[in-house]
Motif scaffolding. Structure first.
Motif, PDB file in Angstrom:
ATOM      1  N   GLU A  94       0.828  -1.200   0.000  1.00  0.00           N
ATOM      2  CA  GLU A  94       0.000   0.000   0.000  1.00  0.00           C
ATOM      3  C   GLU A  94       0.868   1.259   0.000  1.00  0.00           C
ATOM      4  O   GLU A  94       0.563   2.242  -0.684  1.00  0.00           O
ATOM      5  CB  GLU A  94      -0.928  -0.005   1.226  1.00  0.00           C
ATOM      6  CG  GLU A  94      -1.997  -1.090   1.208  1.00  0.00           C
ATOM      7  CD  GLU A  94      -3.017  -0.867   0.107  1.00  0.00           C
ATOM      8  OE1 GLU A  94      -3.204   0.293  -0.313  1.00  0.00           O
ATOM      9  OE2 GLU A  94      -3.635  -1.851  -0.351  1.00  0.00           O
ATOM     10  N   LEU A  95       1.959   1.244   0.776  1.00  0.00           N
ATOM     11  CA  LEU A  95       2.859   2.399   0.802  1.00  0.00           C
ATOM     12  C   LEU A  95       3.507   2.611  -0.572  1.00  0.00           C
ATOM     13  O   LEU A  95       3.704   3.754  -1.003  1.00  0.00           O
ATOM     14  CB  LEU A  95       3.932   2.199   1.871  1.00  0.00           C
ATOM     15  CG  LEU A  95       3.452   2.254   3.329  1.00  0.00           C
ATOM     16  CD1 LEU A  95       4.597   1.891   4.267  1.00  0.00           C
ATOM     17  CD2 LEU A  95       2.910   3.640   3.671  1.00  0.00           C
ATOM     18  N   ALA A  96       3.842   1.503  -1.246  1.00  0.00           N
ATOM     19  CA  ALA A  96       4.423   1.618  -2.588  1.00  0.00           C
ATOM     20  C   ALA A  96       3.412   2.224  -3.565  1.00  0.00           C
ATOM     21  O   ALA A  96       3.774   3.051  -4.419  1.00  0.00           O
ATOM     22  CB  ALA A  96       4.888   0.249  -3.082  1.00  0.00           C
ATOM     23  N   MET A 125       0.511  11.845   2.178  1.00  0.00           N
ATOM     24  CA  MET A 125       1.331  11.643   3.374  1.00  0.00           C
ATOM     25  C   MET A 125       0.480  11.195   4.566  1.00  0.00           C
ATOM     26  O   MET A 125       0.878  10.306   5.336  1.00  0.00           O
ATOM     27  CB  MET A 125       2.073  12.939   3.711  1.00  0.00           C
ATOM     28  CG  MET A 125       3.212  12.746   4.696  1.00  0.00           C
ATOM     29  SD  MET A 125       4.097  14.277   4.961  1.00  0.00           S
ATOM     30  CE  MET A 125       5.636  13.625   5.605  1.00  0.00           C
ATOM     31  N   SER A 126      -0.688  11.789   4.730  1.00  0.00           N
ATOM     32  CA  SER A 126      -1.564  11.414   5.843  1.00  0.00           C
ATOM     33  C   SER A 126      -2.065   9.986   5.705  1.00  0.00           C
ATOM     34  O   SER A 126      -2.178   9.253   6.691  1.00  0.00           O
ATOM     35  CB  SER A 126      -2.744  12.393   5.930  1.00  0.00           C
ATOM     36  OG  SER A 126      -2.299  13.690   6.221  1.00  0.00           O
ATOM     37  N   THR A 127      -2.362   9.575   4.479  1.00  0.00           N
ATOM     38  CA  THR A 127      -2.800   8.191   4.255  1.00  0.00           C
ATOM     39  C   THR A 127      -1.702   7.206   4.644  1.00  0.00           C
ATOM     40  O   THR A 127      -1.955   6.207   5.331  1.00  0.00           O
ATOM     41  CB  THR A 127      -3.169   7.982   2.782  1.00  0.00           C
ATOM     42  OG1 THR A 127      -4.182   8.925   2.406  1.00  0.00           O
ATOM     43  CG2 THR A 127      -3.684   6.571   2.539  1.00  0.00           C
ATOM     44  N   ALA A 128      -0.470   7.501   4.232  1.00  0.00           N
ATOM     45  CA  ALA A 128       0.652   6.625   4.570  1.00  0.00           C
ATOM     46  C   ALA A 128       0.894   6.593   6.072  1.00  0.00           C
ATOM     47  O   ALA A 128       1.123   5.530   6.661  1.00  0.00           O
ATOM     48  CB  ALA A 128       1.911   7.083   3.837  1.00  0.00           C
ATOM     49  N   ALA A 129       0.835   7.764   6.727  1.00  0.00           N
ATOM     50  CA  ALA A 129       1.057   7.823   8.179  1.00  0.00           C
ATOM     51  C   ALA A 129      -0.027   7.051   8.927  1.00  0.00           C
ATOM     52  O   ALA A 129       0.245   6.397   9.939  1.00  0.00           O
ATOM     53  CB  ALA A 129       1.102   9.273   8.644  1.00  0.00           C
ATOM     54  N   LYS A 193      10.606  12.218  -0.109  1.00  0.00           N
ATOM     55  CA  LYS A 193      11.661  11.428   0.543  1.00  0.00           C
ATOM     56  C   LYS A 193      11.090  10.585   1.685  1.00  0.00           C
ATOM     57  O   LYS A 193      11.507   9.448   1.903  1.00  0.00           O
ATOM     58  CB  LYS A 193      12.749  12.367   1.068  1.00  0.00           C
ATOM     59  CG  LYS A 193      13.514  13.096  -0.031  1.00  0.00           C
ATOM     60  CD  LYS A 193      14.541  14.057   0.565  1.00  0.00           C
ATOM     61  CE  LYS A 193      15.279  14.810  -0.528  1.00  0.00           C
ATOM     62  NZ  LYS A 193      16.235  15.794   0.032  1.00  0.00           N
ATOM     63  N   TRP A 194      10.135  11.151   2.409  1.00  0.00           N
ATOM     64  CA  TRP A 194       9.531  10.431   3.535  1.00  0.00           C
ATOM     65  C   TRP A 194       8.796   9.176   3.059  1.00  0.00           C
ATOM     66  O   TRP A 194       8.907   8.116   3.673  1.00  0.00           O
ATOM     67  CB  TRP A 194       8.578  11.370   4.270  1.00  0.00           C
ATOM     68  CG  TRP A 194       7.978  10.804   5.521  1.00  0.00           C
ATOM     69  CD1 TRP A 194       8.484  10.854   6.787  1.00  0.00           C
ATOM     70  CD2 TRP A 194       6.727  10.098   5.620  1.00  0.00           C
ATOM     71  NE1 TRP A 194       7.640  10.221   7.665  1.00  0.00           N
ATOM     72  CE2 TRP A 194       6.557   9.748   6.970  1.00  0.00           C
ATOM     73  CE3 TRP A 194       5.756   9.730   4.697  1.00  0.00           C
ATOM     74  CZ2 TRP A 194       5.434   9.056   7.423  1.00  0.00           C
ATOM     75  CZ3 TRP A 194       4.652   9.028   5.145  1.00  0.00           C
ATOM     76  CH2 TRP A 194       4.496   8.703   6.491  1.00  0.00           C
ATOM     77  N   LEU A 195       8.060   9.297   1.973  1.00  0.00           N
ATOM     78  CA  LEU A 195       7.347   8.133   1.435  1.00  0.00           C
ATOM     79  C   LEU A 195       8.329   7.061   0.964  1.00  0.00           C
ATOM     80  O   LEU A 195       8.114   5.864   1.202  1.00  0.00           O
ATOM     81  CB  LEU A 195       6.453   8.567   0.278  1.00  0.00           C
ATOM     82  CG  LEU A 195       5.193   9.359   0.660  1.00  0.00           C
ATOM     83  CD1 LEU A 195       4.524   9.932  -0.582  1.00  0.00           C
ATOM     84  CD2 LEU A 195       4.221   8.477   1.431  1.00  0.00           C
ATOM     85  N   SER A 196       9.412   7.472   0.321  1.00  0.00           N
ATOM     86  CA  SER A 196      10.420   6.504  -0.136  1.00  0.00           C
ATOM     87  C   SER A 196      11.061   5.796   1.049  1.00  0.00           C
ATOM     88  O   SER A 196      11.266   4.579   1.025  1.00  0.00           O
ATOM     89  CB  SER A 196      11.494   7.208  -0.966  1.00  0.00           C
ATOM     90  OG  SER A 196      10.954   7.718  -2.166  1.00  0.00           O
ATOM     91  N   ARG A 197      11.356   6.556   2.095  1.00  0.00           N
ATOM     92  CA  ARG A 197      11.962   5.950   3.281  1.00  0.00           C
ATOM     93  C   ARG A 197      11.005   4.961   3.932  1.00  0.00           C
ATOM     94  O   ARG A 197      11.421   3.907   4.425  1.00  0.00           O
ATOM     95  CB  ARG A 197      12.340   7.053   4.275  1.00  0.00           C
ATOM     96  CG  ARG A 197      13.088   6.534   5.496  1.00  0.00           C
ATOM     97  CD  ARG A 197      13.378   7.633   6.484  1.00  0.00           C
ATOM     98  NE  ARG A 197      13.826   7.101   7.758  1.00  0.00           N
ATOM     99  CZ  ARG A 197      13.679   7.709   8.916  1.00  0.00           C
ATOM    100  NH1 ARG A 197      13.093   8.883   8.972  1.00  0.00           N
ATOM    101  NH2 ARG A 197      14.112   7.163  10.034  1.00  0.00           N
ATOM    102  N   SER A 198       9.714   5.264   3.952  1.00  0.00           N
ATOM    103  CA  SER A 198       8.721   4.354   4.536  1.00  0.00           C
ATOM    104  C   SER A 198       8.704   3.023   3.792  1.00  0.00           C
ATOM    105  O   SER A 198       8.717   1.952   4.409  1.00  0.00           O
ATOM    106  CB  SER A 198       7.332   5.001   4.493  1.00  0.00           C
ATOM    107  OG  SER A 198       7.324   6.225   5.182  1.00  0.00           O
ATOM    108  N   VAL A 199       8.680   3.085   2.468  1.00  0.00           N
ATOM    109  CA  VAL A 199       8.667   1.856   1.673  1.00  0.00           C
ATOM    110  C   VAL A 199       9.950   1.065   1.895  1.00  0.00           C
ATOM    111  O   VAL A 199       9.917  -0.163   2.092  1.00  0.00           O
ATOM    112  CB  VAL A 199       8.490   2.187   0.174  1.00  0.00           C
ATOM    113  CG1 VAL A 199       8.601   0.925  -0.675  1.00  0.00           C
ATOM    114  CG2 VAL A 199       7.149   2.874  -0.064  1.00  0.00           C
TER     115      VAL A 199
END
Length: 424
Positions: A94-96, A125-129, A193-199
């Motif tokens: 989902e994060l990807a 960003m809020s969805t990923a968090a 960058k934050w989304l990439s780091r999460s994945v």
């Protein structure tokens, strides 16, 4: 003002009150109708609030369903861990997707020569968090419900993952702060960058879990453990886990789990007032200092940041190099005679009294300090000064206590330390 007064008088004297002679029941009905009318005027707001609460309730119901599935007693430990793995993999997927949608939308705005509003960035960003936060809560419940399924390596993996995920969630709040500052471009770049780091974090966790599961062994007495009976199979590295202790065997070094706990919740003692006093009264300018009880290296980092002192961080916890990503090096200064490539102007161990405890002998530590220190040593000695001085006289006679300076440091910082100078 005169006209207002005339209206008031007319209402009171020349006009009959519309409620005059009205029965109490009619008054109550009238009040009820007024209340309903006011409520009707607020309906859009009320509907919005109900929609927000309802959406949260819907997500909670889905999360409860995942927990109920994970706690199904028909699943053994192998099936349970497979479920945990697949659940993490779904979060990664989902994060990807979110990262991919973010990149596609960003490219569409760039093709138009626009940056676009910050709302679309915030939405991704809020969805990923939210996904990461839900993952933490769900897997916290599952891990607490079946601790006997987790080998020590799996427990450490989840703890280290928790440390990284906490950093992600704090990072999200920092990016929102940037948005409120009006720096929308920085906010967009930071979010990418934050989304990439999460994945990447979830991908690394899954690879590590795959490696651990190759050598994982289920508990031989799984049914008894599930029923709450005491464990019978104590083989390692498989479950059941050893009981948590803050110290490693031997008592001086912090356990791996305790180091992680202090890292995650920022529970390290930084000794800032004491370190400032040491720089003013003890540590030489342009000197070289070795910290033998560095923990995660916060004191050495502080000293190096001043540019006035070169500090080297060592600690006696066995996994400290891995846990601090090579910032702190392991050194068994409490257990064995040690040899290093050089001596240092000052050797210190600010947690010496705590690490040694009431039963530990400072003999080996003092011998190593006398060997490594060219000029002096600073040792934490809260309620331990007499024992430390006596041991120094017996095992490190070259070290002499400076009582006056030790008392000065205690009055300046509130911490009791013992300053020793090296005799010629």
């Amino acid at each position: 003002m005169a006209s207002a007064g005339r209206v008031a008088r007319a209402s009171g004297q020349g006009m009959a009150s519309p409620m005059a002679g009205t029965s109490p029941l009619r008054l109550l009905l009238c009040c009820a109708l007024v209340s309903q009318s006011l409520a009707a005027g607020q309906k859009p707001v009320c509907r919005l609030a109900e929609a927000l609460a309802g959406s949260v309730d819907a997500h909670l119901a889905e999360w409860d369903g995942q927990i109920a599935t994970g706690l199904n007693k028909t699943m053994n430990c192998s099936m349970f861990l497979e479920y945990v793995y697949l659940s993490r993999d779904r979060i990664r997927m989902e994060l990807a997707y979110i990262r991919g949608n973010f990149s596609e939308e960003e490219q569409a705005f760039q093709a138009k020569g626009e940056q676009g509003p910050t709302t679309w960035v915030m939405s991704h960003m809020s969805t990923a968090a939210s996904l990461i936060s839900a993952h933490l809560h769900i897997h916290g419940v599952l891990a607490a419900a079946r601790p006997y399924c987790l080998s020590e390596n799996l427990q450490l993996l989840f703890l280290m993952s928790l440390r990284e995920l906490k950093g992600l969630l704090v990072g999200q709040l920092q990016h929102i702060w940037v948005m409120y500052q009006g720096a929308s471009d920085w906010f967009r770049q930071g979010s990418r960058k934050w989304l990439s780091r999460s994945v990447e974090l979830f991908e690394a966790d899954l690879r590590t879990m795959e490696t651990i599961m190759v050598a994982w062994d289920p508990p031989a007495d799984e049914e008894a453990l599930a029923a709450g009976e005491p464990p019978k199979n104590n083989s390692r590295p498989g479950p059941p886990l050893p009981p948590f202790t803050a110290r490693e065997e031997g008592g001086a070094g912090l356990s791996t789990v305790e180091v992680l706990r202090r890292d995650i919740f920022e529970d390290w003692d930084t000794h800032k007032p004491l370190v400032r006093a040491l720089m003013r009264h003890v540590l030489p300018r342009d000197g070289h200092v070795i910290d033998l009880c560095a923990g995660r290296g916060q004191v050495a980092e502080f000293l190096n940041d001043t540019g006035l002192i070169t500090a080297y961080a060592f600690d006696h916890s066995s996994n400290i190099k891995l846990l601090t990503r090579d910032v702190v090096q392991p050194l068994r200064s409490f257990y064995d005679a040690v040899e290093l490539w050089r001596t240092f102007d000052v050797a210190m161990c600010l947690s010496a009294a705590e690490d040694l405890g009431s039963q530990g002998s400072p003999k080996i530590l003092l011998e190593n300090v006398a060997k490594l220190a060219a000029n002096g040593a600073i040792l934490g000695c809260s309620n331990y000064r007499a024992t430390l001085v006596e041991a120094a006289a017996a095992h490190a006679p070259s070290l002499k206590l400076d009582e006056q300076l030790s008392d000065l440091l205690q009055s300046a910082s509130g911490e009791e330390v013992c300053v020793f100078w090296k005799r010629g």
